[in-house]
Motif scaffolding. Structure first.
Motif: not given
Length: 456
Positions: A43-46, A423-429
């Motif tokens: 739900a949180d990540y659609d 660099l970390l794109r935290e929204v998708d790890g």
């Protein structure tokens, strides 16, 4: 009593148990990770639907479907097509007494591979099928964008030539093969053409006869998905127009399958590595998992390596609105397959894969505790800029909180600088490495082993 307890333990689904308690795959040092259930993550990540299968001791021991699907629902599995293409290539060639080192020109009938004008001393007729499988042929076209339901669909020749209505560039040799790894979905389209030309069959028919039917993969096929298929969704959870984008680039990105079928493929690969396959030799299977150089841990159609001294092979898949992962653990005769139909599926499947590994007593495929680093103005200036490879672009900009990235002119997403020059794109790890020149300037970013050079 012991037999009863054992039966109860065996009756507990490792997937369902994992789905009850999931942690992020990337944990920032000093921050308290929040545990959640799979339903909350979806739900949180659609991500509307997730299909999962687990292999243990050479058998599919658990299959579960979450969301408005069932275990037989097909997903587009994107670049998971590549290991299947590699296995198919090996089975086909060994069946004819050939090896993966055959020059691709010997299999092609009426299409010729060309070189870019600035590439010298390379004879494209010497490029081998093994070089194409390992992304070390120097060929172009990293990936493909797909086509909307209303778009004209190009033929394989039009895809290779980059001619209308294809939306990708021509597939050519654009650098020397001895320059190492360069991810090329275009190279797999050359393989598709070569196998069709040599066999006289369509690629889909050849795969069905050579791989899917013998392995009992009854819900798998290259091309159209049939009636029971998942619908793709963007990062906000909106279904894509027409249900999904079309990928006529079959060998690189066009396979539709189920988690259970791909678990059968994992079993087949594990069996081949143990010398127990009727389709391919042990030597050939081992070759598929042997990187030809040390530039990256990518072999011939498979990522490979060691995780806590456990051998593994793996591949991810990423098409519009479909994200997937496959792991095989040959020493344990095990594996995990997770398919999702949301653009932010990777952050869900990484956490779920780690949770399943917890329940199975296996090393985590992903989990990592990392330290966030501070950037001063000089260091920020060295990183920001536009990075481009083929049709894919990544714009890194400074923001009030640090750095952001927009992929292909999309939304700006926060990046965190992490130890190890990443660099970390935290929204998708997702991690991005920084490739620097001797003076410390960032010349390129690194995404899963692929170098994406600075454009400005």
């Amino acid at each position: 009593m012991l037999e009863i307890l054992t039966s109860l333990v065996m009756a507990i689904s490792p997937i369902e148990a994992a789905a009850e308690a999931m942690l992020p795959s990337v944990i920032i040092e000093g921050e308290e990770p929040q545990e959640g259930q799979l339903a909350d993550w979806m739900a949180d990540y659609d991500v509307p639907a997730v299909s999962v299968a687990v292999v243990e001791n050479g058998k599919v021991v658990d299959v579960k479907a979450f969301g408005p699907i069932d275990g037989q629902t097909r997903f587009n599995i994107a670049s998971l097509s590549k290991p299947v293409t590699a296995f198919l290539s090996l089975a086909y060639l060994e069946g004819r007494g050939n090896t993966l080192d055959i020059p691709i020109s010997e299999l092609l009938a009426d299409w010729e591979l060309r070189t870019a004008e600035d590439v010298e001393e390379v004879d494209p007729s010497d490029i081998t099928l093994a070089q194409l499988l390992s992304h070390r042929a120097g060929t172009s076209t990293a990936g493909f964008r797909g086509y909307a339901a209303t778009d004209a669909i190009p033929s394989l020749t039009q895809i290779l030539d980059g001619s209308d209505p294809a939306n990708s560039d021509p597939v050519i040799v654009e650098r020397r093969p001895d320059q190492g790894f360069r991810y090329s979905g275009g190279g797999y389209q050359i393989i598709e053409r070569a196998l069709q030309d040599d066999s006289g069959e369509s690629f889909a028919a050849l795969a069905k006869r050579t791989v899917f039917d013998p392995l009992g993969m009854k819900n798998s096929g290259f091309g159209q998905p049939g009636e029971n298929h998942a619908r793709a969704h963007d990062a906000e959870g909106t279904q894509l127009e027409g249900g999904y984008r079309r990928y006529p680039e079959l060998a690189a990105a066009g396979l539709w399958s189920t988690a259970e079928d791909m678990a059968r493929f994992v079993i087949a690969m594990n069996s081949a590595l143990a010398g127990e396959s009727d389709l391919v030799s042990k030597e050939g299977a081992t070759r598929l998992l042997t990187p030809p150089d040390d530039s990256v841990n990518y072999a011939l159609g498979f990522g490979t390596g060691l995780n806590a001294n456990d051998r593994f092979f793996a591949h991810s898949g990423s098409n519009a609105g479909f994200k997937a992962i496959m792991f095989g653990f040959p020493d344990r005769d095990g594996g995990i397959v997770i398919l999702t139909n949301g653009e932010r599926g990777p952050i869900v499947y990484r956490a779920l894969a780690d949770a399943i590994a917890d329940r199975m007593g296996w090393p985590h495929p992903y989990r990592e505790v990392v330290r966030e680093m501070a950037l001063d103005a000089d260091e920020t200036a060295k990183i920001i800029g536009l990075y481009r490879l083929d049709d894919f672009s990544y714009l890194i900009e400074a923001s009030e909180t640090g750095l952001t990235m927009s992929a292909n002119e999309g939304d700006r997403i926060e990046l965190k600088p992490i130890e190890g020059d990443r660099l970390l794109r935290e929204v998708d790890g997702q991690f991005f490495g920084l490739d620097r020149s001797p003076n410390g300037e960032v010349d390129a970013i690194l995404l899963r082993g692929t170098r994406i050079p600075r454009a400005s």
